[in-house]
Write an enzyme that holds these catalytic residues in place. Structure first.
Site, PDB file in Angstrom:
ATOM      1  N   CYS A 189      20.129  -3.850  29.496  1.00 35.30           N
ATOM      2  CA  CYS A 189      21.133  -3.952  28.433  1.00 35.30           C
ATOM      3  C   CYS A 189      22.093  -2.777  28.598  1.00 35.30           C
ATOM      4  CB  CYS A 189      20.475  -3.956  27.060  1.00 35.30           C
ATOM      5  SG  CYS A 189      19.456  -2.498  26.716  1.00 35.30           S
ATOM      6  N   THR A 190      22.923  -2.531  27.618  1.00 35.50           N
ATOM      7  CA  THR A 190      23.961  -1.512  27.750  1.00 35.50           C
ATOM      8  C   THR A 190      23.378  -0.114  27.926  1.00 35.50           C
ATOM      9  OG1 THR A 190      25.424  -2.851  26.360  1.00 35.50           O
ATOM     10  CG2 THR A 190      26.052  -0.545  26.719  1.00 35.50           C
TER      11      THR A 190
END
Length: 338
Positions: A189-190
């Site tokens: 994810c980020t």
């Protein structure tokens, strides 16, 4: 402000932080944390919940360094944030309009009590080891972010759950992943926080081996040279930079001011794109266009008369950065090749 400065000399320091920690006193901490940040000109959003802290803020280097000392060594958190996942980058202009400290039930909303990173979590994989893992044929690679984030960039061979919100990830797992078939699952994810919950959730559902990228895409883009990267495109970030690329250099993406969808260069060249009014993603949503058009008109009137409009800040910053972004990206590529 000289926006052509190399990234290391940009005037604002950006701090992204998260930590799953026991914070039953989150409500009492909220006003103290807000006061500390506001008194030093720090802006951004921090989320506090009984399960921890999450957010991104920006300020001068001195202000952010003072905040880090206060969070990690000060008496309020009493060392409960030690070991937090923290990433720093630089910005040519303040990427936030105000400071907010919010209280929420979860620091990342999944609505799955069985997902408890404090109890069980997947195997962390360092950025320098990520490529060798995801190139294995027996590993299923899943992007845990939402569709508009995936649209800007993702890892090669990654599955896109096509979710609108993280709470939908549970449905994706139930419909598309099978613990009996998918013995090894790698996720990213980020910044790493969603993967901590996602990996904990998969383990609770019987998946045997679950891996996640430590520090997320942001750490990967910071640590892995572009020449060795398996990430294509740009990484969406939740501030007015909109996206970053390799070396955490500010990207080319902008936001549609009507629907807040990130826009690529191709999106802005589309016939449905009208600056500040509509884009290809919301062209059929007429209800949003009238308000957006009025906001754009007020911004243009403000520019004409030399008066700043509150909604103009992000657009002005984007315009000022435009020329600098390309130069910074080229400089980053040159450094990686050196």
């Amino acid at each position: 402000m000289n926006v052509s400065l190399p990234q290391s000399q940009q005037p604002y320091k950006v701090m992204a932080i998260y930590k799953f920690a026991d914070l039953p006193d989150a409500e009492a901490i909220q006003p103290v944390l807000a006061a500390f940040c506001c008194s030093r000109g720090i802006k951004g959003t921090l989320i506090l919940a009984p399960e921890g802290i999450n957010g991104t803020v920006a300020g001068t280097t001195e202000a952010i360094d003072a905040l880090a000392d206060w969070l990690f060594a000060g008496p309020v958190f009493a060392r409960r944030l030690e070991g937090a996942e923290v990433k720093y980058s630089k910005a040519s202009a303040m990427p936030f309009l105000r400071m907010k400290v919010r209280l929420k039930p979860e620091i990342v909303t999944l609505r799955a009590p069985e997902a408890n990173p404090a109890r069980q979590v997947g195997t962390y994989v360092e950025p320098e080891d990520w490529n060798s893992l995801i190139e294995r044929n027996d590993v299923v690679l899943v992007d845990t972010r939402n569709d508009y984030e995936v649209g800007l960039g993702t890892f090669q061979r990654a599955l896109d759950p096509a979710t609108k919100s993280f709470t939908e990830f549970k449905d994706y797992v139930a419909e598309h992943l099978d613990p009996k078939r998918d013995k090894k699952v790698a996720m990213f994810c980020t910044g790493g926080i969603r993967c901590e919950k996602a990996s904990s959730y998969l383990l609770s559902q019987g998946f045997e081996e679950v891996f996640h990228l430590k520090g997320g895409i942001l750490r990967y883009l910071e640590m892995v040279p572009e020449s060795e990267s398996r990430f294509s495109g740009e990484c969406f970030v939740f501030d007015e930079r909109v996206s970053v690329g390799h070396g955490l250099v500010e990207g080319e993406a902008t936001l549609c001011r009507a629907c807040r969808h990130p826009l690529t260069i191709l999106d802005r060249a589309h016939a449905d794109y009208i600056e500040g009014v509509s884009c290809p993603h919301c062209a059929d949503e007429a209800g949003k266009h009238a308000a957006a058009a009025e906001r754009q008109r007020q911004m243009e009137l403000g520019r004409k008369h030399g008066v700043a409009h509150l909604g103009d800040a992000a657009a002005t910053v984007a315009a000022e950065r435009k020329a600098a972004k390309r130069a910074l990206a080229e400089a980053s590529r040159a450094r990686n090749k050196a």
